[in-house]
Motif scaffolding. Structure first.
Motif, PDB file in Angstrom:
ATOM      1  N   GLU A 267      31.322  57.588  44.486  1.00  0.00           N
ATOM      2  CA  GLU A 267      31.122  57.049  43.072  1.00  0.00           C
ATOM      3  C   GLU A 267      30.806  55.758  43.356  1.00  0.00           C
ATOM      4  N   ILE A 268      29.721  55.092  42.578  1.00  0.00           N
ATOM      5  CA  ILE A 268      29.289  53.593  42.664  1.00  0.00           C
ATOM      6  C   ILE A 268      29.472  53.277  40.994  1.00  0.00           C
ATOM      7  N   LEU A 269      30.405  51.990  40.850  1.00  0.00           N
ATOM      8  CA  LEU A 269      30.769  51.760  39.514  1.00  0.00           C
ATOM      9  C   LEU A 269      30.147  50.229  39.503  1.00  0.00           C
ATOM     10  N   VAL A 270      29.500  50.103  38.236  1.00  0.00           N
ATOM     11  CA  VAL A 270      28.948  48.790  37.961  1.00  0.00           C
ATOM     12  C   VAL A 270      29.556  48.545  36.627  1.00  0.00           C
ATOM     13  N   VAL A 271      30.032  47.291  36.632  1.00  0.00           N
ATOM     14  CA  VAL A 271      30.581  46.623  35.228  1.00  0.00           C
ATOM     15  C   VAL A 271      29.747  45.858  34.279  1.00  0.00           C
ATOM     16  N   LEU A 272      29.771  46.407  33.099  1.00  0.00           N
ATOM     17  CA  LEU A 272      28.669  45.588  32.202  1.00  0.00           C
ATOM     18  C   LEU A 272      29.380  44.770  31.446  1.00  0.00           C
ATOM     19  N   HIS A 273      30.831  44.935  30.978  1.00  0.00           N
ATOM     20  CA  HIS A 273      31.375  43.893  30.121  1.00  0.00           C
ATOM     21  C   HIS A 273      33.056  43.850  30.414  1.00  0.00           C
ATOM     22  N   GLY A 274      33.579  42.915  30.541  1.00  0.00           N
ATOM     23  CA  GLY A 274      35.122  42.817  30.871  1.00  0.00           C
ATOM     24  C   GLY A 274      35.418  42.633  32.171  1.00  0.00           C
ATOM     25  N   THR A 275      36.744  42.567  32.527  1.00  0.00           N
ATOM     26  CA  THR A 275      37.163  42.479  33.914  1.00  0.00           C
ATOM     27  C   THR A 275      38.207  43.684  34.361  1.00  0.00           C
ATOM     28  N   LEU A 276      37.636  44.346  35.459  1.00  0.00           N
ATOM     29  CA  LEU A 276      38.382  45.383  35.915  1.00  0.00           C
ATOM     30  C   LEU A 276      39.074  44.839  37.138  1.00  0.00           C
ATOM     31  N   TYR A 277      40.098  45.680  37.406  1.00  0.00           N
ATOM     32  CA  TYR A 277      40.852  45.551  38.483  1.00  0.00           C
ATOM     33  C   TYR A 277      40.657  47.094  39.135  1.00  0.00           C
ATOM     34  N   VAL A 278      40.171  47.348  40.451  1.00  0.00           N
ATOM     35  CA  VAL A 278      39.722  48.538  40.910  1.00  0.00           C
ATOM     36  C   VAL A 278      40.164  48.599  42.299  1.00  0.00           C
TER      37      VAL A 278
ATOM     38  N   LEU B 116      45.118  50.299  51.210  1.00  0.00           N
ATOM     39  CA  LEU B 116      44.633  50.131  49.819  1.00  0.00           C
ATOM     40  C   LEU B 116      43.230  48.925  49.696  1.00  0.00           C
ATOM     41  N   PHE B 117      42.067  49.533  49.329  1.00  0.00           N
ATOM     42  CA  PHE B 117      41.152  48.354  49.104  1.00  0.00           C
ATOM     43  C   PHE B 117      41.175  48.109  47.406  1.00  0.00           C
ATOM     44  N   THR B 118      41.234  46.693  47.086  1.00  0.00           N
ATOM     45  CA  THR B 118      41.065  46.401  45.797  1.00  0.00           C
ATOM     46  C   THR B 118      40.163  45.387  45.609  1.00  0.00           C
ATOM     47  N   LYS B 119      39.807  45.123  44.294  1.00  0.00           N
ATOM     48  CA  LYS B 119      38.720  43.987  43.932  1.00  0.00           C
ATOM     49  C   LYS B 119      38.906  43.837  42.353  1.00  0.00           C
ATOM     50  N   TYR B 120      38.726  42.745  42.126  1.00  0.00           N
ATOM     51  CA  TYR B 120      38.662  42.172  40.556  1.00  0.00           C
ATOM     52  C   TYR B 120      37.005  42.155  40.308  1.00  0.00           C
ATOM     53  N   LEU B 121      36.453  43.146  39.315  1.00  0.00           N
ATOM     54  CA  LEU B 121      34.939  43.129  39.034  1.00  0.00           C
ATOM     55  C   LEU B 121      34.813  42.401  37.475  1.00  0.00           C
ATOM     56  N   TYR B 122      33.642  41.601  37.583  1.00  0.00           N
ATOM     57  CA  TYR B 122      33.139  41.042  36.554  1.00  0.00           C
ATOM     58  C   TYR B 122      31.662  41.794  36.199  1.00  0.00           C
ATOM     59  N   PRO B 123      31.372  41.319  34.948  1.00  0.00           N
ATOM     60  CA  PRO B 123      29.939  41.963  34.464  1.00  0.00           C
ATOM     61  C   PRO B 123      28.916  41.600  35.586  1.00  0.00           C
ATOM     62  N   GLY B 124      28.193  42.617  35.908  1.00  0.00           N
ATOM     63  CA  GLY B 124      27.258  42.448  37.033  1.00  0.00           C
ATOM     64  C   GLY B 124      27.757  42.938  38.395  1.00  0.00           C
ATOM     65  N   ASP B 125      29.005  43.080  38.461  1.00  0.00           N
ATOM     66  CA  ASP B 125      29.799  43.436  39.785  1.00  0.00           C
ATOM     67  C   ASP B 125      29.452  45.080  39.883  1.00  0.00           C
ATOM     68  N   VAL B 126      29.385  45.354  41.517  1.00  0.00           N
ATOM     69  CA  VAL B 126      29.301  46.835  41.925  1.00  0.00           C
ATOM     70  C   VAL B 126      30.407  47.111  42.826  1.00  0.00           C
ATOM     71  N   PHE B 127      31.060  48.218  42.828  1.00  0.00           N
ATOM     72  CA  PHE B 127      31.930  48.642  43.731  1.00  0.00           C
ATOM     73  C   PHE B 127      31.886  50.293  44.019  1.00  0.00           C
ATOM     74  N   VAL B 128      31.966  50.587  45.270  1.00  0.00           N
ATOM     75  CA  VAL B 128      31.903  52.026  45.500  1.00  0.00           C
ATOM     76  C   VAL B 128      32.970  52.714  46.092  1.00  0.00           C
ATOM     77  N   PHE B 129      33.413  53.869  45.547  1.00  0.00           N
ATOM     78  CA  PHE B 129      34.858  54.769  46.126  1.00  0.00           C
ATOM     79  C   PHE B 129      34.363  55.685  46.887  1.00  0.00           C
ATOM     80  N   PRO B 130      34.561  55.874  48.217  1.00  0.00           N
ATOM     81  CA  PRO B 130      33.939  56.964  48.999  1.00  0.00           C
ATOM     82  C   PRO B 130      34.663  58.372  48.464  1.00  0.00           C
TER      83      PRO B 130
END
Length: 227
Positions: A116-127, A143-157
């Protein structure tokens, strides 16, 4: 003899890797038909005759509409996989819209057939995601974590347990791309404590090293699906 055996093992390994994801299509498209009542089952969906295919088979409308997050998790996943968009059949890709209320959670889950590849459009996510069991028994799952903001991308293997949590005071919105036409979802708590029939309490008591009353309580809860 050893060389031949080694070569055979190498070929077998390469073939296994080649078939680790959705198979590549052998034609331009293979639009799925509703085979829920079919007598024949295949690994995927049965194809519609190309002469019967229309543009609507490759079209889906509605991802501009927010999902209903009025539930205990405070999140709603709107999937667009082969079950909603038949033209995705054999193409090895799908997507989803995820809406989160303030402090809404897309709970720990896995996709058994997709990265899965996730892109945030609005808000703040802890993933984050957790690795599989390490080879060294003295080490813990990482455990790998990150705070994501609009425009950020994160991948889940593929296959790893992961989660998304809206840590903000406002609604959040993200879109996910998945490397399978039908990625599947296993929500960990639902599967472990909400299965039908329930998993034997002795199994869960020993697995989680807790009192049986804790298992009784957890199995008595309503485990909802936010998809």
């Amino acid at each position: 003899m050893k060389l031949a055996l080694g070569f055979s093992v190498l070929i077998a390994t390469l073939l296994t890797i080649a078939h680790a994801s959705d198979p590549s299509p052998l034609q331009d498209f293979c639009v799925a038909i509703n085979d829920s009542k079919a007598a024949v089952f295949v690994n995927g969906k049965i194809c519609k005759s190309p002469n019967m295919v229309v543009a609507e088979d490759f079209f889906f409308s509605g991802l501009n509409k927010p999902g209903n997050t009025s539930n205990p998790l405070g999140s709603k996943v709107t999937p667009v996989n082969v079950n909603q968009l038949p033209g995705l059949n054999t193409l090895g890709i799908s997507l989803a819209r995820i809406d989160y209320a303030p402090y809404g959670l897309n709970p720990p889950h896995t996709h058994p057939r997709a990265t899965e590849i996730l892109v945030v459009l609005h808000g703040t996510l802890y993933v984050g995601f957790v690795t599989s069991n390490p080879a060294d028994p003295n080490l813990k799952n990482k455990l790998f974590t990150k705070y994501l903001y609009p425009g950020d991308v994160f991948v889940f293997p593929e296959g790893l347990i992961h989660f998304h949590f809206n840590v903000g005071h406002e609604n959040a919105l993200a879109f996910a791309g998945l490397s399978s036409q039908n990625p599947g979802v296993i929500t960990i708590a639902n599967a472990v404590f909400g299965s039908d029939p329930p998993i034997n309490k002795d199994v869960l008591t020993k697995a989680f090293q807790v009192d049986k009353k804790v298992i009784d309580y957890l199995q008595a809860q309503f485990w909802m699906n936010n998809n």
